[in-house]
Design an enzyme around this catalytic site. Structure first.
Site, PDB file in Angstrom:
ATOM      1  N   ARG A 116      36.160  38.702  36.370  1.00 28.19           N
ATOM      2  CA  ARG A 116      37.503  39.221  36.396  1.00 28.19           C
ATOM      3  C   ARG A 116      38.513  38.307  36.405  1.00 28.19           C
ATOM      4  O   ARG A 116      39.509  38.110  35.700  1.00 28.19           O
ATOM      5  CB  ARG A 116      37.776  40.422  37.341  1.00 28.19           C
ATOM      6  CG  ARG A 116      36.931  41.564  37.201  1.00 28.19           C
ATOM      7  CD  ARG A 116      37.241  42.817  38.059  1.00 28.19           C
ATOM      8  NE  ARG A 116      38.319  43.274  37.605  1.00 28.19           N
ATOM      9  CZ  ARG A 116      39.417  43.224  38.149  1.00 28.19           C
ATOM     10  NH1 ARG A 116      39.758  42.528  39.101  1.00 28.19           N
ATOM     11  NH2 ARG A 116      40.717  43.879  37.649  1.00 28.19           N
ATOM     12  N   CYS A 121      30.822  25.063  33.856  1.00 33.11           N
ATOM     13  CA  CYS A 121      31.611  23.942  33.124  1.00 33.11           C
ATOM     14  C   CYS A 121      32.694  24.551  32.033  1.00 33.11           C
ATOM     15  O   CYS A 121      32.593  24.469  30.997  1.00 33.11           O
ATOM     16  CB  CYS A 121      30.740  23.246  32.220  1.00 33.11           C
ATOM     17  SG  CYS A 121      29.353  22.528  33.058  1.00 33.11           S
TER      18      CYS A 121
END
Ligand code: LLP
Length: 404
Positions: A307, A338
């Site tokens: 979220r 990453c």
């Protein structure tokens, strides 16, 4: 859920104990809180004797859905997978509604064969496919039609669904045309008008507007719908600053509507039932000071809880064990993935943290585990349910061997 002697507990179990037992990260739910939320929902809307269909998309944990079913709820599903899950959890097909703009022919056939309560269709093309299937089977299928009431839900634009430029539902003119045409259909019975204007709605006014639009169209059509499905969307407060939906005002608006229209009400709540019932517990792997701030690198990441990365949503973060030391630095809580959006929260006034400490994200029960992924080939986290002193594993941690 609260601190006892500076240690955080879910019901009678400390998060520290759970972290030792299951290792981190993990989701942890409170059964009592789920039960309370359902009771609260019923106390506000029970007077309409509605059918409450839990929005499965908000949480797709089979064992959790079983508990929710035992507390009396039906299901709102949006795919064959969710429909299979709801049925497997023991939810009666007569308490299941199926929404979604792109149900395929095979999904529709499956739903029809299962004899679910309603297929809430969202386009003329979809209705034609349902009619074709029904004709082939020489049977009658009950459907709803989703109205796009062109109402601004005043929520995040990414989770707004009731404006005319959103892909959901059909506009008023098409709705009227479809109902009029289907009155003569031998194979389809229009039983429901459905709407859902968005999610995380914290103001009752958009709901009032939505009901006014529904009222107007029913008056125009002079058609008796057995059901009016008002969708879900009731917002919760993530942290102290946020507004809370005034349930009484929404309920009053429905009461006014019900005085004119005798249809049975259906709700499809997800977040309001499950949102504030769970925590995501995580361990600090490293602290990295870049002089202007300290990156608190957690072992939970955006693949566990999407979220914040997806909507810029803020979930409060708290320490599992409280201390009295204030940090002078800004903390930025991030995950190991990453991507620069793999960031949960920045905090100025956090207590002093060290590597190995445990923290947790709040209010992750809805659209937490259900939006999780294997990005960066990370296994999905386990889900645990606490009921008083009982610890139940709802789902085990995925094993790398099974996802590679
Ligand atoms: N009914 C329909 C047709 C829906 O599309 C939704 C949610 C619901 C019911 C349940 O809404 P709720 O009561 O949970 O607000 N991933 C986003 C939320 C997307 C909601 C999609 N539809 C988030 O994390 O905020």
């Amino acid at each position: 859920m609260r601190y006892i002697n500076n240690n955080y507990f879910i019901e009678n179990v400390s998060l520290q104990r759970l972290a030792k037992k299951f290792s981190t990260p993990f989701y942890c739910y409170s059964y009592e809180k789920i039960k309370k939320n359902i009771q609260n929902f019923n106390s506000k809307f029970g007077k309409f004797s509605p059918l409450v269909c839990f929005a499965i998309k908000s949480n797709t944990n089979l064992n959790l859905i079983r508990e929710i079913k035992n507390l009396g709820l039906g299901a709102d599903v949006v795919s064959k997978g969710e429909l299979m899950l709801a049925i497997k959890a023991g939810i009666s097909p007569k308490k299941i509604v199926f929404s979604g703009v792109g149900k395929t022919e095979s999904e529709l056939l499956y739903a029809i064969n299962k004899k679910i309560l309603l297929i809430n269709s969202e386009s003329e093309s979809e209705i034609n496919i349902i009619e074709k299937i029904a004709k082939k089977k020489n049977s009658t299928v009950d459907i709803g039609i989703r109205l796009n009431p062109n109402t601004d839900a005043k929520t995040l634009k990414q989770i707004s669904t009731g404006k005319k430029d959103n892909k959901f539902g059909v506009d008023e003119k098409t709705f009227i045309k479809l109902v009029s045409r289907l009155k003569k259909s031998k194979f389809l019975k229009v039983k429901c008008l459905s709407v859902h204007i968005g999610s995380q709605i914290t103001n009752h006014k958009p709901y009032e507007k939505m009901l006014a639009a529904v009222d107007k169209i029913i008056d125009k059509l002079k058609f008796k719908f057995e059901y009016v499905d008002l969708g879900g969307g009731m917002g919760i407060s993530y942290g102290k600053k946020q507004n809370k939906l005034n349930y009484n005002k929404y309920s009053n608006a429905i009461e006014k509507f019900k005085k004119k229209h005798a249809s049975k009400i259906i709700f499809e709540p997800g977040r309001s039932i499950i949102g504030d019932t769970a925590l995501l517990v995580s361990k600090i792997i490293y602290l990295k000071d870049n002089n202007s701030k300290v990156f608190v690198i957690l072992d939970a990441a955006m693949n566990d809880m999407m979220r914040p990365a997806l909507y810029g949503a803020e979930h409060q973060i708290l320490p599992v064990k409280k201390n009295k030391l204030k940090s002078k630095k800004n903390y930025e809580f991030v995950g190991p993935i990453c991507e620069s959006t793999d960031k949960f929260l920045s905090s100025k006034n956090f207590q002093k943290l060290k590597e190995g400490d445990l923290v947790f994200l709040c209010d992750v029960g809805a659209y937490g585990s259900s939006l999780s992924s294997n990005y960066n080939l990370r296994p999905k986290s386990p889900e645990i349910l606490i009921n008083k002193s009982k610890i139940k594993v709802l789902k085990k941690r995925q094993r790398l061997e099974n996802i590679i």
